[in-house]
Design an enzyme around this catalytic site. Structure first.
Site, PDB file in Angstrom:
ATOM      1  N   HIS A  77       0.814  -1.221   0.000  1.00 57.99           N
ATOM      2  CA  HIS A  77       0.000   0.000   0.000  1.00 57.99           C
ATOM      3  C   HIS A  77       0.846   1.270   0.000  1.00 57.99           C
ATOM      4  CE1 HIS A  77      -3.750   1.948  -0.067  1.00 57.99           C
ATOM      5  NE2 HIS A  77      -4.425   1.170   0.761  1.00 57.99           N
ATOM      6  N   ARG A  78       2.154   1.144   0.224  1.00 62.27           N
ATOM      7  CA  ARG A  78       3.030   2.308   0.082  1.00 62.27           C
ATOM      8  C   ARG A  78       3.169   2.692  -1.388  1.00 62.27           C
ATOM      9  NH1 ARG A  78       8.452   0.137   2.699  1.00 62.27           N
ATOM     10  NH2 ARG A  78       7.881  -1.500   1.193  1.00 62.27           N
TER      11      ARG A  78
END
Length: 469
Positions: A440-441
């Site tokens: 999700h980064r």
């Protein structure tokens, strides 16, 4: 002159390897680049070539022992040697693990240490050919194999040292079974001692069928020597213990690092893949594709490459040290493969540049190498995104952990005939669930969702590819 060959870094930055099998014995004459041993790194079994031409003087390590990079593993007597009993002098390189009183003659201080050929080792050859030691000759006096007294000697690999030989002592002068690396890997997986098999191939070569026959009939199996990674157990015991090493050790460390470094998000999409399965059936009937192994994995791989070109954030890497996001403009597609040695993820280089037939051939070669245990370390690094096919185990969906350094991994579930709404009615359709985990980064929810939806759209209606490329 005595040349000591120390375990080199095999090019992957690994610090240790296990000696799986020796293919030489003291007294043997070897040539430059001759295959002398199989060593198992955390990623693959590698054939170790000889960096010298000469006579084997000493094997410093038995099979089954994990050796650190830089430790002495074998010494060679290269023509022009000084007396073997010469006392060590200042600057003499005494191999690691050699007991006091057993000395190796000095090497010139200015010479580089022996490493794999091609990595800078200097090779000296004698001008006169040496006679090879006769098979079955008596063991050489003195210590043929020098083993550190504190070394932890585990069970040897089938096909190396017979069970009747004391731990740490190799079979000197014994006839080595003739076989190929894939056959030796199969024998290790099945726990078969190649030395007890009779080869039916050309010139007595041991084949896969010979190994399988030995596993079924029993005479080729050595009950006292467990296969690599097998648990040391006692009949009736309530528990057994297996050393954590090689692929299992590497996989565990990588998965823990990935799980606790990258914030994982997993999304699921259930798709009616009946049109894709009908496409595959039509390809099987087409003579032009008769020799191609095009299957659902091939189509999913191509769909992933197309979707990745439309949503490039899934094909990236987070470089924490540089404080940068690395965007790949190619797809090195990793394929998670379950093997007897553990989980491997070899990858197809530039998979995005291949069509269905090219992907089919690459997947077939990758799968065959993984099963045979011949996957090279180079094929296990450099991947950018991964597919894992859990459907072959009858699993519908899961939450796969990212391969370290990658932004996404796609899990393919089993294809099942399921009641499904089709053209306003309920019909039995072939349905699959796709599971996408992403970092999700690097990948926002919208980007991951659109990427997964594109793959699903292609599988649900292969003609949609025309609108995407």
């Amino acid at each position: 002159m005595i040349k000591v060959f120390k375990l080199p870094d095999l090019g992957e930055g690994l610090t240790e390897s296990e000696i799986v099998a020796w293919h030489i014995a003291p007294g043997d004459t070897v040539t430059l680049n001759q295959h002398i041993a199989d060593v198992e790194t955390a990623k693959a079994v590698v054939e170790l070539p000889s960096p010298f031409a000469g006579t084997v003087s000493t094997l410093h390590q038995p099979t089954g022992v994990v050796v650190q990079v830089g430790e002495a593993i074998v010494s060679f007597d290269v023509e022009g040697a000084e007396p073997a009993a010469a006392a060590p002098t200042a600057g003499t390189d005494v191999p690691a693990g050699v007991p006091a009183g057993v000395a190796a003659p000095a090497e010139p201080a200015q010479e580089r240490e022996a490493v794999l050929v091609g990595y800078g080792a200097s090779v000296e050859r004698g001008g006169r050919p040496q006679r090879r030691a006769r098979r079955g000759a008596a063991p050489a006096p003195a210590a043929a194999i020098v083993v550190p007294a504190a070394a932890s000697v585990r069970a040897s690999v089938p096909g190396s040292v017979p069970a009747s030989v004391p731990a740490g002592v190799g079979a000197v002068g014994a006839e080595r079974p003739r076989s190929t690396p894939p056959v030796r890997a199969l024998a290790r997986d099945l726990g078969i001692d190649l030395a007890r098999l009779t080869g039916t191939g050309p010139d007595g070569l041991i084949t896969r069928d010979d190994v399988r026959a030995g596993a079924l009939t029993g005479p080729g199996a050595d009950a006292t020597v467990p296969a690599i990674g097998a648990a040391a157990s006692v009949p009736g015991a309530r528990e057994s213990r297996t050393p954590i090493k090689s692929v299992r050790k590497h996989t565990a460390a990588a998965m823990v690092r990935s799980a606790f470094t990258a914030p994982h998000v997993t999304e699921f999409l259930t798709v009616d893949v009946t049109p894709t399965m009908e496409l595959l059936d039509s390809l099987k009937r087409n003579r032009a594709f008769a020799d191609q192994r095009i299957n659902i994995l091939t189509v999913v791989a191509k769909a992933l490459c197309i979707a990745a070109s439309r949503h490039p954030s899934v094909n990236t890497r987070w470089d924490d040290e540089a404080g940068e996001i690395v965007q790949y403009h190619y797809v090195n597609l990793g394929i998670a493969a379950a093997t007897p040695r553990g989980l491997l993820v070899p990858n197809i280089t530039d998979a995005d540049a291949l069509g269905l037939t090219g992907l089919s051939a690459a997947l077939a070669a990758l799968t065959d190498a993984a099963r045979a245990g011949t996957t090279s370390p180079a094929a296990l690094s450099g991947g950018t995104i991964t597919i894992t096919n859990i459907g072959v185990f009858g699993i519908d969906a899961g939450t796969p952990i990212l391969n370290p350094g990658e932004a996404a991994i796609l899990a393919m579930g089993a294809i099942r005939r399921t009641p499904w709404e089709y053209k306003g009615e309920i019909a039995l359709r072939q349905v699959m669930t796709l599971s996408l985990s992403f970092d999700h980064r690097l990948v926002d929810g919208e980007q991951g969702s659109r990427f997964l939806a594109d793959i699903g759209a292609i599988l649900a209606e292969p003609g949609m590819v025309l609108t995407m490329v």
